[in-house]
Write an enzyme that holds these catalytic residues in place. Structure first.
Site, PDB file in Angstrom:
ATOM      1  N   ARG A   1      -2.002 -10.022  13.628  1.00 16.13           N
ATOM      2  CA  ARG A   1      -2.577  -8.856  12.816  1.00 16.13           C
ATOM      3  C   ARG A   1      -3.333  -9.248  11.687  1.00 16.13           C
ATOM      4  O   ARG A   1      -4.339  -8.802  11.110  1.00 16.13           O
ATOM      5  CB  ARG A   1      -1.419  -7.723  12.317  1.00 16.13           C
ATOM      6  CG  ARG A   1      -0.953  -7.207  13.521  1.00 16.13           C
ATOM      7  CD  ARG A   1       0.592  -6.635  13.188  1.00 16.13           C
ATOM      8  NE  ARG A   1       0.654  -5.610  12.198  1.00 16.13           N
ATOM      9  CZ  ARG A   1       1.670  -4.945  11.633  1.00 16.13           C
ATOM     10  NH1 ARG A   1       2.698  -5.698  11.934  1.00 16.13           N
ATOM     11  NH2 ARG A   1       1.753  -4.287  10.719  1.00 16.13           N
TER      12      ARG A   1
ATOM     13  N   ARG B   1      10.545  -2.844  13.467  1.00 14.61           N
ATOM     14  CA  ARG B   1       9.180  -2.276  14.305  1.00 14.61           C
ATOM     15  C   ARG B   1       9.019  -3.371  15.422  1.00 14.61           C
ATOM     16  O   ARG B   1       9.355  -4.697  15.080  1.00 14.61           O
ATOM     17  CB  ARG B   1       8.254  -1.882  13.421  1.00 14.61           C
ATOM     18  CG  ARG B   1       8.389  -0.776  12.855  1.00 14.61           C
ATOM     19  CD  ARG B   1       7.213  -0.439  11.822  1.00 14.61           C
ATOM     20  NE  ARG B   1       5.795  -0.992  12.240  1.00 14.61           N
ATOM     21  CZ  ARG B   1       4.623  -0.937  11.406  1.00 14.61           C
ATOM     22  NH1 ARG B   1       4.757  -0.369  10.162  1.00 14.61           N
ATOM     23  NH2 ARG B   1       3.629  -1.554  11.959  1.00 14.61           N
TER      24      ARG B   1
ATOM     25  N   ARG C   1      11.433  -6.812   6.975  1.00 14.68           N
ATOM     26  CA  ARG C   1      11.190  -5.466   6.739  1.00 14.68           C
ATOM     27  C   ARG C   1      12.167  -4.515   8.000  1.00 14.68           C
ATOM     28  O   ARG C   1      12.149  -4.870   9.074  1.00 14.68           O
ATOM     29  CB  ARG C   1       9.872  -4.856   7.010  1.00 14.68           C
ATOM     30  CG  ARG C   1       9.772  -3.575   6.490  1.00 14.68           C
ATOM     31  CD  ARG C   1       7.933  -3.283   6.127  1.00 14.68           C
ATOM     32  NE  ARG C   1       7.157  -3.454   7.272  1.00 14.68           N
ATOM     33  CZ  ARG C   1       6.039  -3.615   7.201  1.00 14.68           C
ATOM     34  NH1 ARG C   1       5.270  -3.343   6.082  1.00 14.68           N
ATOM     35  NH2 ARG C   1       5.038  -3.925   8.338  1.00 14.68           N
TER      36      ARG C   1
ATOM     37  N   LYS D   1       0.820  -1.266  -0.127  1.00 20.29           N
ATOM     38  CA  LYS D   1      -0.021   0.177  -0.101  1.00 20.29           C
ATOM     39  C   LYS D   1       0.893   1.392   0.019  1.00 20.29           C
ATOM     40  O   LYS D   1       0.524   2.131  -0.719  1.00 20.29           O
ATOM     41  CB  LYS D   1      -1.096   0.153   1.121  1.00 20.29           C
ATOM     42  CG  LYS D   1      -2.292  -0.877   1.161  1.00 20.29           C
ATOM     43  CD  LYS D   1      -3.173  -0.802   2.139  1.00 20.29           C
ATOM     44  CE  LYS D   1      -2.561  -1.311   3.471  1.00 20.29           C
ATOM     45  NZ  LYS D   1      -2.038  -0.042   4.251  1.00 20.29           N
TER      46      LYS D   1
ATOM     47  N   ARG E   1     -10.951   0.037   8.350  1.00 20.09           N
ATOM     48  CA  ARG E   1     -10.574  -1.507   8.280  1.00 20.09           C
ATOM     49  C   ARG E   1     -11.504  -2.503   8.956  1.00 20.09           C
ATOM     50  O   ARG E   1     -11.125  -3.513   9.238  1.00 20.09           O
ATOM     51  CB  ARG E   1      -9.154  -1.603   8.673  1.00 20.09           C
ATOM     52  CG  ARG E   1      -8.868  -1.041  10.239  1.00 20.09           C
ATOM     53  CD  ARG E   1      -7.261  -0.921  10.530  1.00 20.09           C
ATOM     54  NE  ARG E   1      -7.221  -0.412  12.023  1.00 20.09           N
ATOM     55  CZ  ARG E   1      -6.084  -0.059  12.291  1.00 20.09           C
ATOM     56  NH1 ARG E   1      -5.170   0.209  11.522  1.00 20.09           N
ATOM     57  NH2 ARG E   1      -6.105   0.581  13.462  1.00 20.09           N
TER      58      ARG E   1
END
Length: 295
Positions: A251, A240, A211, A100, A176
């Site tokens: 998630r 993160r 990531r 995204k 969402r």
């Protein structure tokens, strides 16, 4: 005779005032047009100045109807042109690491819309140590989605700001949940296109776990697909707290529990794109869909 002289003097004063400020038709009352005839000294054909009622009445009504229909209230500035009436209103959805962020930048660059990312706003609140930031941090650190009540107010208020009204907006990852979609509808906010990036879970997990973020520039790298070339940058990269395999699976479970219901709220304007393609291929499909909707 006295009354006639007063009328002549009034008309002369009106003509002088109008001519002093503009050579174009002057806006006065919405329902009538005043015509003044004047003669030059050389007996030329009388000139006619029309003092028009106001700006195009239908144009103003149309803009007001557009703004009110999207929850913005009356049009912000009736003296401006039609900027905003055709501003794109877009929503992009996809699981974490679906691409995204990349697509949002490309959409923003092409259409000039305001990119609204709930994630960025919430992380900014966490860094600032605000009350809402502290609430959000607890959920983010545990790999859970931030509750609706924490972010709905932020988004709704943001959509009322002038840049969003004039340039259009791109909601990144919002709504969402069904409750968020309902809240937008209740506020009178509608979108032109709902874009969904479809990526399998195993690919998403691989993307998330690898990531890393450069704390100095904010740039995101991937240890497998796009690692930094400089050793200095590599040494300072950070992961993160919610980018672990265990947390991303949590998630994803929550994402899948809500996404079908959210997509159901935008069936008529929904576009599904294969997010496993190369970024430029994904972008081409998205742009084609948006252009078709806005045409």
């Amino acid at each position: 005779t006295c009354t006639m002289m007063k009328s002549v003097l009034s008309l002369a004063l009106l003509f002088t005032s109008a001519n002093a400020f503009t050579t174009q038709p002057v806006a006065f009352a919405p329902s009538s047009t005043t015509t003044i005839r004047t003669h030059s000294n050389n007996n030329a054909r009388p000139s006619i100045i029309q003092l028009h009622a106001s700006k195009n009445k239908e144009k103003i009504a149309s803009r007001s109807k557009w703004a009110e229909g999207r929850g913005y209230g009356a049009a912000a500035d009736d003296s401006s042109d039609d900027s905003g009436s055709d501003a794109p209103k877009l929503i992009i959805a996809g699981a974490p690491a679906s691409g995204k962020g990349t697509q949002c930048e490309l959409i923003k660059d092409k259409y000039g819309v305001v990119h609204l990312s709930t994630g960025d706003m919430l992380r900014a609140a966490v860094a600032a140590g605000t009350d809402v930031g502290k609430q959000a941090k607890d959920f983010m650190d545990s790999g859970k989605l931030v509750p609706d009540e924490v972010i709905i107010g932020i988004i709704k208020d943001r959509l009322f700001e002038s840049d969003c009204v004039e340039s259009g907006w791109l909601l990144d990852g919002f709504p969402r949940t069904p409750a968020q979609a309902e809240a937008l509808a209740d506020a009178g906010v509608s979108a032109d296109c709902f874009i969904f990036l479809n990526v399998p879970d195993d690919v998403l997990v691989e993307r998330v776990v690898g990531r890393r973020t450069d704390p100095e520039t904010g740039k995101i790298y991937h240890m497998t697909f796009s690692p930094p070339e400089e050793e200095e940058v590599l040494a300072r990269l950070e992961q993160r707290s919610d980018d672990t395999e265990e947390k991303v699976k949590v998630r994803l479970e929550q994402f899948h529990a809500n996404v079908d219901a959210v997509k159901g709220s935008y069936t008529d304007i929904s576009v599904e794109v294969d997010g496993t393609q190369k970024p430029e291929e994904v972008s081409a499909e998205i742009m084609k869909s948006i252009d078709t909707v806005l045409a």
